[in-house]
Structures are given as C-alpha cells and as structure tokens.
Design a protein around this motif. Sequence first.
Motif, PDB file in Angstrom:
ATOM      1  N   ASP A   1      41.131  46.152  45.041  1.00  0.00           N
ATOM      2  CA  ASP A   1      41.015  44.847  44.370  1.00  0.00           C
ATOM      3  C   ASP A   1      39.554  44.496  44.098  1.00  0.00           C
ATOM      4  O   ASP A   1      39.211  44.023  43.019  1.00  0.00           O
ATOM      5  N   LEU A   2      38.696  44.731  45.085  1.00  0.00           N
ATOM      6  CA  LEU A   2      37.292  44.382  44.920  1.00  0.00           C
ATOM      7  C   LEU A   2      36.569  45.348  43.977  1.00  0.00           C
ATOM      8  O   LEU A   2      35.588  44.963  43.334  1.00  0.00           O
ATOM      9  N   THR A   3      37.081  46.560  43.867  1.00  0.00           N
ATOM     10  CA  THR A   3      36.530  47.486  42.867  1.00  0.00           C
ATOM     11  C   THR A   3      36.824  46.955  41.470  1.00  0.00           C
ATOM     12  O   THR A   3      35.954  46.962  40.590  1.00  0.00           O
ATOM     13  N   GLN A   4      38.025  46.460  41.276  1.00  0.00           N
ATOM     14  CA  GLN A   4      38.372  45.865  39.992  1.00  0.00           C
ATOM     15  C   GLN A   4      37.472  44.662  39.706  1.00  0.00           C
ATOM     16  O   GLN A   4      36.965  44.510  38.591  1.00  0.00           O
ATOM     17  N   GLU A   5      37.251  43.837  40.704  1.00  0.00           N
ATOM     18  CA  GLU A   5      36.374  42.673  40.528  1.00  0.00           C
ATOM     19  C   GLU A   5      34.938  43.112  40.243  1.00  0.00           C
ATOM     20  O   GLU A   5      34.245  42.506  39.413  1.00  0.00           O
ATOM     21  N   THR A   6      34.482  44.164  40.891  1.00  0.00           N
ATOM     22  CA  THR A   6      33.136  44.700  40.656  1.00  0.00           C
ATOM     23  C   THR A   6      32.971  45.097  39.201  1.00  0.00           C
ATOM     24  O   THR A   6      31.992  44.718  38.536  1.00  0.00           O
ATOM     25  N   PHE A   7      33.931  45.856  38.683  1.00  0.00           N
ATOM     26  CA  PHE A   7      33.821  46.317  37.299  1.00  0.00           C
ATOM     27  C   PHE A   7      34.063  45.188  36.299  1.00  0.00           C
ATOM     28  O   PHE A   7      33.509  45.205  35.191  1.00  0.00           O
ATOM     29  N   THR A   8      34.825  44.185  36.675  1.00  0.00           N
ATOM     30  CA  THR A   8      35.000  43.015  35.812  1.00  0.00           C
ATOM     31  C   THR A   8      33.672  42.275  35.668  1.00  0.00           C
ATOM     32  O   THR A   8      33.270  41.903  34.563  1.00  0.00           O
TER      33      THR A   8
END
Length: 94
Positions: A59-66
Amino acid sequence: MIIRQAVIANALLPVSNADARPASNRDAQVLFERLFADYQHPIINYLYRLLGDGALAEDLTQETFTRAWKDRQRLPELDNPRAWLYRIATNVAR
C-alpha cells in the motif's frame, strides 16, 4: 502565443511554446515509467524491512509512486532520482 521558427531539413516551420511543454511532460513521463519499472520491487522490499508488514508495504509503495507521479516534473532536473524516491518512501512510512 509566441511563435518561434525551427529549421528542419532546410525548411522553416513555426513552433509554438505549447509544443515544447508536452515534450517535457513526455520526458517526465518516460523517466517516471523507467523509475517505476526499476524501483517498484526494491521499494516494496525496503518498506517491508522498515515495517514488517507485506500488505502495508504494498500500500505504501503505491502511495510512494503516487506522490512521485504528482511531482514528476522534477525528475529531469534531479541528480539522484533513486534517492528522491527512497526519501518519499521513508516519509510515507513515518
């Protein structure tokens, strides 16, 4: 709109400033896509080591790339995009 002229194959073609902007957007998008391809799994692994939770790391990887996507215009000027991305991931994990 300001019109410039570009010499291409001995022909003068009008080039607007608007034509230059999408090129930089394309450059930033290409750099972002490459950054994503190169660092998606390393960022997941990094966040997993920090947090110990695989689902949260994803989830936080997705937020990082967002967040990186929202600020992608900075990519062409960065000296170390890897460090920038890891800084985003670290801040997201806090």
